[in-house]
Write an enzyme that holds these catalytic residues in place. Structure first.
Site, short mmCIF file in Angstrom:
data_model
loop_
_atom_site.label_atom_id
_atom_site.label_comp_id
_atom_site.label_asym_id
_atom_site.label_seq_id
_atom_site.Cartn_x
_atom_site.Cartn_y
_atom_site.Cartn_z
N SER A 54 21.10 -59.34 34.36
CA SER A 54 21.59 -60.56 33.95
C SER A 54 21.16 -61.73 34.92
O SER A 54 20.92 -62.66 34.25
CB SER A 54 23.39 -60.41 34.02
OG SER A 54 23.68 -60.11 35.23
N LYS A 178 27.18 -49.48 37.70
CA LYS A 178 27.10 -50.78 38.44
C LYS A 178 28.55 -51.54 37.88
O LYS A 178 28.51 -51.84 36.61
CB LYS A 178 25.96 -51.76 38.22
CG LYS A 178 26.23 -53.31 38.82
CD LYS A 178 25.15 -54.07 38.49
CE LYS A 178 25.20 -55.62 39.09
NZ LYS A 178 24.27 -56.51 38.81
#
Length: 316
Positions: A54, A178
């Site tokens: 991201s 994650k």
């Protein structure tokens, strides 16, 4: 069973872009600066890099961009003596075929693991079994071992339960997660699980928030994939080392500084990370729309105090 990435501090590196060319809709990759930043992180103790996550503006890159960037960083790390340095390639697509294709390209380019964002487009109606089936199909066909990327803020607030992670951990090609959210209960349930498929030699739990590093390590987490470490790698690595060495008071004090500094990345996202890199490390980068580059001096001023503390910590 696939092995997870080694424990430690990883950086979700921003993707560096040059200034837009005339009549071109997007700025081109700046692979020269990308390499300088990658080598800086490797030299300062970072255990590995997450490319095209991201923070790496993955949704704004073509598959050709992705392969070019990964291959270039792998080549330059090898050339600098960092052979087999851990590279994790992110995906942020919704379709199984597209995700597998990106993982195939990532392997060809030199990545060793994939970080696969949860499919959040239908988050309001998708079931946990639907998520399990989606990840299972990806893992069945992926040439890379994959980690589950749970980041509700960029995936329509999709929720993944502890039992979903536990079920998926039994897949031989799923080797970790994650977690980029503040739910320490979920971190604890995964990192401290006694279930055999969740053992740390097969399934590693990383936090995506450096402000949580100390408590996450205390419950058995593998480390952090942390945006602030893109600016202050030595400091975040030192916090990890303090914890591993049992230096609790030093860790507590440094965690407080890191927690305040993390607000820059949490509050301003990719733009904040790139602004910090520009002002602290001297490497500039454009963004691809809809992101706009840069923070005003006034906006930056609120961070000058903690940035100064972090700069002193980085020098020590």
């Amino acid at each position: 069973m696939a092995s997870p990435p080694p424990p430690g501090i990883y950086v979700p590196v921003p993707t560096f872009f040059s200034k837009p060319l005339p009549k071109e809709p997007t700025p081109p990759l700046d692979l020269e600066t990308q390499t300088k930043h990658a080598l800086h992180l490797a030299k300062n103790g970072v255990r590995g890099l997450v490319l095209l996550g991201s923070t790496g503006e993955a949704i704004a890159l073509t598959n050709e961009d992705r392969k070019s960037l990964i291959a270039h960083i792998r080549q330059e790390l090898d050339r600098a003596g960092y052979k087999d340095y851990p590279l994790i390639a992110g995906t942020a697509t919704q379709g199984i075929d597209d995700t597998v294709k990106q993982l195939q390209l990532s392997k060809e380019a030199g990545a060793q693991w994939g970080l696969v964002l949860a499919p959040g487009f239908f988050a309001t109606v998708v079931t946990q079994q639907g998520v399990i089936d989606w990840y299972t199909a990806v893992a069945d066909h992926s040439p890379l071992p994959i980690l589950i990327y749970h980041y509700p803020a960029v995936s329509n607030n999709i929720s993944l339960t502890a039992s979903t992670f536990t079920t998926l951990s039994a897949h031989p090609n799923i080797c970790g997660a994650k977690l980029s959210h503040g739910d320490l209960s979920l971190h604890t349930q995964l990192a401290s699980s006694k279930i055999s498929s969740m053992s740390h030699d097969h399934f590693a739990t990383f936090t995506g928030l450096g402000q949580q590093l100390l408590p996450v390590l205390m419950v058995g987490g593998a480390g952090a994939i942390d945006g602030l470490a893109a600016i202050f790698p030595k400091t975040v690595v030192r916090l990890y080392d303090f914890m591993k060495d049992g230096k609790w008071e030093e860790a507590r004090q440094l965690q407080e500084i890191v927690a305040r500094g993390e607000g820059l990345v949490v509050g301003h996202g990719v733009v904040g990370a790139k602004e910090g890199i520009r002002r602290v490390l001297g490497w500039d980068s454009d963004c691809r729309l809809p992101l706009r580059r840069g923070m005003s001096d006034e906006a930056w001023k609120q961070w000058e105090g903690v940035v100064s503390e972090l700069e002193e910590a980085e020098k020590s």
